[in-house]
Motif scaffolding. Structure first.
Motif, mmCIF file in Angstrom:
data_model
loop_
_atom_site.group_PDB
_atom_site.id
_atom_site.type_symbol
_atom_site.label_atom_id
_atom_site.label_comp_id
_atom_site.label_asym_id
_atom_site.label_seq_id
_atom_site.Cartn_x
_atom_site.Cartn_y
_atom_site.Cartn_z
ATOM 1 N N GLN A 1 5.989 -18.839 -9.047
ATOM 2 C CA GLN A 1 6.154 -17.859 -10.126
ATOM 3 C C GLN A 1 5.779 -16.450 -9.664
ATOM 4 O O GLN A 1 6.443 -15.469 -10.023
ATOM 5 C CB GLN A 1 5.264 -18.252 -11.310
ATOM 6 N N TRP A 2 4.695 -16.361 -8.873
ATOM 7 C CA TRP A 2 4.226 -15.042 -8.439
ATOM 8 C C TRP A 2 5.280 -14.345 -7.583
ATOM 9 O O TRP A 2 5.567 -13.160 -7.795
ATOM 10 C CB TRP A 2 2.923 -15.195 -7.656
ATOM 11 N N ALA A 3 5.839 -15.084 -6.635
ATOM 12 C CA ALA A 3 6.849 -14.479 -5.764
ATOM 13 C C ALA A 3 8.082 -14.081 -6.560
ATOM 14 O O ALA A 3 8.674 -13.004 -6.339
ATOM 15 C CB ALA A 3 7.223 -15.448 -4.645
ATOM 16 N N ILE A 4 8.491 -14.922 -7.501
ATOM 17 C CA ILE A 4 9.677 -14.619 -8.318
ATOM 18 C C ILE A 4 9.420 -13.367 -9.156
ATOM 19 O O ILE A 4 10.268 -12.455 -9.221
ATOM 20 C CB ILE A 4 10.021 -15.826 -9.213
ATOM 21 N N ALA A 5 8.241 -13.306 -9.814
ATOM 22 C CA ALA A 5 7.929 -12.147 -10.656
ATOM 23 C C ALA A 5 7.827 -10.873 -9.830
ATOM 24 O O ALA A 5 8.283 -9.794 -10.255
ATOM 25 C CB ALA A 5 6.628 -12.397 -11.415
ATOM 26 N N ASN A 6 7.253 -10.954 -8.630
ATOM 27 C CA ASN A 6 7.121 -9.759 -7.801
ATOM 28 C C ASN A 6 8.457 -9.329 -7.201
ATOM 29 O O ASN A 6 8.665 -8.152 -6.949
ATOM 30 C CB ASN A 6 6.068 -9.976 -6.719
ATOM 31 N N ARG A 7 9.344 -10.290 -6.976
ATOM 32 C CA ARG A 7 10.702 -9.881 -6.588
ATOM 33 C C ARG A 7 11.339 -9.134 -7.752
ATOM 34 O O ARG A 7 12.045 -8.134 -7.553
ATOM 35 C CB ARG A 7 11.537 -11.092 -6.180
ATOM 36 N N GLY A 8 11.088 -9.612 -8.981
ATOM 37 C CA GLY A 8 11.576 -8.902 -10.155
ATOM 38 C C GLY A 8 11.049 -7.482 -10.201
ATOM 39 O O GLY A 8 11.785 -6.531 -10.514
ATOM 40 N N LEU A 9 9.753 -7.306 -9.904
ATOM 41 C CA LEU A 9 9.161 -5.966 -9.864
ATOM 42 C C LEU A 9 9.870 -5.090 -8.840
ATOM 43 O O LEU A 9 10.163 -3.905 -9.087
ATOM 44 C CB LEU A 9 7.675 -6.073 -9.534
ATOM 45 N N THR A 10 10.166 -5.656 -7.661
ATOM 46 C CA THR A 10 10.854 -4.893 -6.621
ATOM 47 C C THR A 10 12.245 -4.483 -7.086
ATOM 48 O O THR A 10 12.676 -3.336 -6.899
ATOM 49 C CB THR A 10 10.935 -5.724 -5.324
ATOM 50 N N TYR A 11 12.977 -5.423 -7.703
ATOM 51 C CA TYR A 11 14.291 -5.070 -8.260
ATOM 52 C C TYR A 11 14.157 -3.940 -9.280
ATOM 53 O O TYR A 11 14.985 -3.023 -9.333
ATOM 54 C CB TYR A 11 14.920 -6.293 -8.926
ATOM 55 N N ARG A 12 13.106 -4.012 -10.104
ATOM 56 C CA ARG A 12 12.928 -2.968 -11.116
ATOM 57 C C ARG A 12 12.708 -1.605 -10.479
ATOM 58 O O ARG A 12 13.277 -0.588 -10.910
ATOM 59 C CB ARG A 12 11.735 -3.320 -12.006
#
Length: 968
Positions: A782-793
């Motif tokens: 979950q952490w990696a997925i959420a932080n990839r989301g942050l990077t996309y943002r």
């Protein structure tokens, strides 16, 4: 030889051998020249040009004889010399043997000998103690396990959870043996001496050698093909300077069947002495010196011997000059030799004495069974194929196999009877020690006798002995890993000598499997254990051992499903098998099935309330369940049992740290480090605590020290990287994360940490690559997925950001950080209502989530709901009075509400906290403009544009200020 001293018979024998020595002229001259033609330092010390000689060649080519010649040359040149061979089983014993021999020549290694005596005394006391730990617990030092504990190999006593960004848990175990040593000895110097003898003794050994400056010191290492695996890492570490200075007047001669490995040794430029069989001329000269003069006899001996010096010596021993005594060249060298041994007793002894693997007076007396044992033993020792070793005497490797074959051919019945007799002899030796079934495995003498008993039983009747040997192997496996390895090696050797394939195959399988197991390669041992399960002759009661050990291997792979199947089966067969129950508990722990782990660990403790491995394992399980008070109770219990258990003290410190009781955590780490100043795990954990206390310089000092002690300490390397990142020293952080990933390319936490560092450096493509790799390794991280989301943002790829946040929240509906970040993404997409829903949910999950509260305040501000915005900013600042971002946001809200004085108070405070807060400076500039304080406005707006030359809002606001000034 000293001319003032009357020579001994040994001196005369050596002189006679020296005068009869043939060949190897080049090697002898080179070695002597190196001893006598010395280099000189500026301060007058003399040292030889070459310090490393490598003698190598096939068996029987004369390596040992050449080393003995080097020994004589050294003594004639007034040097001192010492010799070891395969009879020395360990590095400390090799140093002790050198010290013993050097002492007899005037070089007393006092400091070394004193500490070695203490080492032997303490080891013997501990191994003889009936309370000494069993299983695979004879393990020196510590080893890092996966999330679980390495069951059995080290029988670890505890685990530790080290948190990184994603709260990954790393567990490091210390062997039950090491904990037992600590508990028993108390004195920290003695603890280190017993657990790390090489590290403690080698500097003393080298220091004592260095005291001799006016004589050359020659150390001879024979049969290196056997001892190299043990000695080579130590020797290379000495040359690398890890134990202090090697004296420049110390010369090494390393002799074995193969040359030294080029990759490891070429830097030290060894002088190579490859030995070949004698040339025809040298062989003839040798025979003539042995009074063999008949040309036909000489030709026959040359043919039979292949001109190997050893076989030449055997065949020439009684100076045969009748061709009939040598006979057909097709016969073996042994048969030719025995033809001229007229005494039947000596002839029989020459054959029978080849049966034991090592010889001494007692063994020979048992073999001959008469009063002439001493006389015959004295005669046998003079034979050229019998070599003296530090543990007795033995036949040369080239001769013994031929002697054995000759025995087998002459009489199968005699062969079997002699081996049965020797097995009975060694069984009697075992019985005389009067040790119980557990204590015997801790006794070195018993283990040696038991191995010899096994060897002779197999030789006397391999078909009958193999099933017994396999069952006893399992007993050894349950008790002592190193002994089980030796057991397998004896099976293999007996199989090779008897040419019995079943014996040889089992020996190969077991010995290789256990060796690979030590190197963390489990496949071969898994196959061996599976084969044992299928073997019809294995007693059913032994199956629990097989299942338990195979379960351990599956757990280490890790393949938890198969591990549980085997551990369950082991416990079904033996419901009170405490080791298996504890191992299953640790396996459940690794699978995060904590309730089941607790059930097993409770059962193990019920069987033995003082079983420290189970108690600390339960403590770790409680800690992973965040049941910290119960974890503390278990760690306290272990420390009560052993107040100097460094591991448990450190484990308790980790628990205090997770409870944010940092001062108590530091007290535990300090205590553990006081007990062992080189305890890198405690040092690294103290660094983690300093980091969480924002005492970054102290954290870095600890990480640096831990890495100095262990350059491959991934915990310390990664933690130092995290600290550098928090200090915004991003390049240094990346260097550490890169190193951690180099050590383990699948280290998910290091990959994620590097990804976060990349996105803090605004290197978003590289950040994405790291997060993609982490998600590839674990699609539900979950952490990696959420932080990839942050990077996309941050890359303004909002739809992809939303997809990742949705996935992370799907995996964990209470993941408040991901929920709040999705709210920010909605806000940036001007989907304010959806953003508010997420912020409300995040705050509901954590009413003190200051970051979510401040972001909801931003959303309210953008929706022009200023009073609600101020309420959120006030709450966020109450939670963190130095949150400059929230203070700036509140100031901006005051500005929009035309409350300029309040706006200035907030903006000034934000800039005081961070003089380069571009947003606060810009907002203050606009506030000044609204207050018609244009000069101050221009100062701020110019500074804001200097900090960000592409900020269109600041540029536009400066233009408005200029226009307002003109109108004014």
């Amino acid at each position: 030889m000293d001319p003032k001293k009357r020579p001994s018979r040994q001196d005369l024998n050596r002189e006679r051998q020296r005068s009869a020595f043939v060949g190897r002229v080049e090697q002898l001259e080179t070695f002597q020249h190196n001893l006598t033609h010395l280099q000189q330092t500026e301060d007058g010390f003399e040292y030889p040009n070459d310090f490393l000689f490598n003698v190598w060649g096939q068996g029987g080519v004369g390596k040992t004889t050449l080393l003995r010649q080097f020994e004589d040359i050294t003594k004639r040149c007034q040097g001192i010399v010492a010799y070891v061979d395969e009879a020395i089983p360990t590095v400390p014993e090799a140093m002790a043997e050198f010290a013993k021999q050097l002492s007899g020549q005037g070089l007393t290694l006092a400091k070394f000998s004193e500490r070695y005596k203490v080492y032997r005394q303490k080891r013997e006391e501990l191994e003889a103690d009936p309370e000494a730990p069993q299983g695979f617990s004879a393990f020196m030092g510590k080893t890092v396990a996966r999330v679980g504990l390495k069951l059995g190999r080290q029988t670890p006593i505890a685990g530790a959870a080290i948190d990184f960004i994603d709260e990954d848990s790393l567990v490091e175990g210390v062997g039950e043996w090491a904990a037992y040593v600590t508990r028993k000895l108390k004195n920290k110097d003695e603890i280190q001496l017993v657990n790390e003898p090489i590290k403690v003794l080698t500097p003393l050994f080298l220091e004592n050698l260095g005291a001799i400056t006016d004589r050359q010191i020659v150390l001879l290492f024979d049969t290196y093909e056997r001892t190299g695996e043990i000695l080579e890492p130590w020797l290379l570490d000495i040359l690398a300077g890890r134990y202090g200075d090697l004296p420049p007047n110390c010369i090494w001669v390393i002799a074995g069947r193969n040359s030294l490995k080029l990759n490891d040794w070429s830097y030290y430029e060894p002088v190579q002495f490859p030995l070949e069989p004698f040339t025809p001329e040298e062989a003839v000269q040798f025979l003539q010196r042995k009074n063999v003069t008949n040309a036909q006899v000489i030709n026959s001996i040359l043919d039979v011997s292949g001109r190997l010096p050893l076989l030449l010596a055997i065949l020439a021993e009684n100076s045969p000059n009748d061709p009939a005594l040598v006979g057909e060249a097709s016969g073996t060298a042994v048969e030719r030799f025995l033809k001229w041994v007229d005494d039947p007793a000596k002839r029989q002894l020459a054959l029978d004495a080849a049966l034991p693997q090592s010889l001494n007076r007692d063994v020979i007396t048992h073999l001959v069974e008469d009063s002439n044992g001493d006389v015959l033993f004295s005669w046998l020792k003079t034979m050229p194929f019998v070599r003296e070793r530090s543990d007795g005497w033995a036949y040369h490797d080239v001769v013994r196999p031929q002697m054995l074959r000759c025995q087998q051919r002459e009489s199968v019945q005699h062969w079997a009877e002699k081996h049965r007799s020797l097995a009975k002899y060694y069984d009697g030796c075992c019985q005389q020690l009067q040790l119980d079934e557990t204590a015997c495995y801790a006794d070195a003498a018993w283990r040696n006798f038991a191995l010899q008993r096994l060897y002779h039983r197999l030789c006397s009747h391999p078909q009958k002995g193999l099933p017994v040997a396999l069952n006893q192997f399992l007993d050894a496996l349950k008790q002592k890993h190193s002994f089980a390895q030796q057991w397998g090696a004896i099976l293999r050797q007996a199989g090779q000598e008897l040419e019995v394939k079943a014996l040889q195959d089992w020996g190969e399988r077991l010995a290789k499997g256990l060796k690979a197991y030590e190197d963390d390669d489990y496949s071969e041992m898994l196959a061996a254990l599976t084969a044992l399960l299928k073997a019809v002759d294995i007693a059913k009661e032994k199956h629990s051992i097989i299942y338990a050990r195979r379960g351990e291997l599956y757990s280490l792979k890790p393949d938890y499903k198969k591990a549980l199947e085997d551990l369950n089966r082991a416990i079904e067969l033996d419901p009170d098998y405490q080791w298996a129950i504890t191992g299953r508990g640790i396996t459940y722990q690794s699978m995060e099935r904590y309730d089941e782990a607790l059930a097993d660990l409770n059962r193990a403790i019920e069987l033995d309330p003082d079983y420290q491995w189970a108690i600390t394992g339960r403590g770790v399980t409680y800690r992973l369940m965040k049941r910290y008070d119960e974890a503390l109770a278990d760690f306290n219990r272990v420390i009560e049992l052993d107040p100097e258990d460094q591991w448990a003290i450190t484990g308790r410190g980790v628990t205090y740290r997770l409870m944010e009781r940092y001062d108590e955590a530091l007290a535990d780490y300090n205590r553990a480090i006081e007990l062992d100043p080189k305890y890198d795990w405690a040092i690294a954990n103290r660094g983690v605590t300093y980091r969480l206390m924002k005492r970054y310089d102290e954290a870095l000092a600890d990480y640096n020290r831990a890495i100095e002690l262990d350059p491959e300490d991934k915990l310390a390397i990664k933690s130092r990287g995290v600290t550098y990142r928090l200090m915004k020293r991003y390049d240094e952080a990346l260097a550490d994360f890169n190193r951690a990933i180099e050590l383990d390319p699948e280290d998910k936490s290091a990959i994620k940490s590097r990804g976060e560092t990349h996105h803090l450096m605004k290197r978003y493509d590289e950040a994405l690559a790291d997060f993609n790799r982490a998600i590839e390794l674990d699609p539900e991280d979950q952490w990696a997925i959420a932080n990839r989301g942050l990077t996309y943002r941050l890359m303004e790829r909002y739809d992809e950001a939303l997809a990742d946040y949705n996935r992370a929240i799907e995996l964990d509906p209470k993941y408040d950080w991901a929920i709040a970040n999705r709210g920010i993404t909605y806000r940036l997409m001007e989907r304010y209502e959806e953003g508010l829903v997420d912020f409300n949910r995040a705050i509901e999950l954590d009413p003190e989530d200051q970051w979510a509260i401040a972001n909801r305040g931003v959303t309210y501000r953008l929706m022009e709901r200023y009073e609600e915005s101020l309420t959120d900013y006030n709450r966020a600042i109450e939670l963190d009075p130095e949150d400059q971002w929230a203070i700036t946001g509140r100031g901006e809200t005051h500005r929009l509400m035309e409350r300029y004085e309040k706006a200035l108070v907030d903006l000034n405070r934000a800039i005081e906290l961070d003089p380069e807060d571009q947003w606060a400076i810009k907002s203050r500039g606009i506030t000044y403009c609204s207050m018609e304080r244009y000069e101050e406005s221009l100062t701020d707006l110019n500074r804001a544009i200097e900090l960000d030359p592409e900020d269109q809002w600041a540029i536009k606001s400066r233009g408005i200020t200029y226009c307002s000034m003109e109108r004014y």
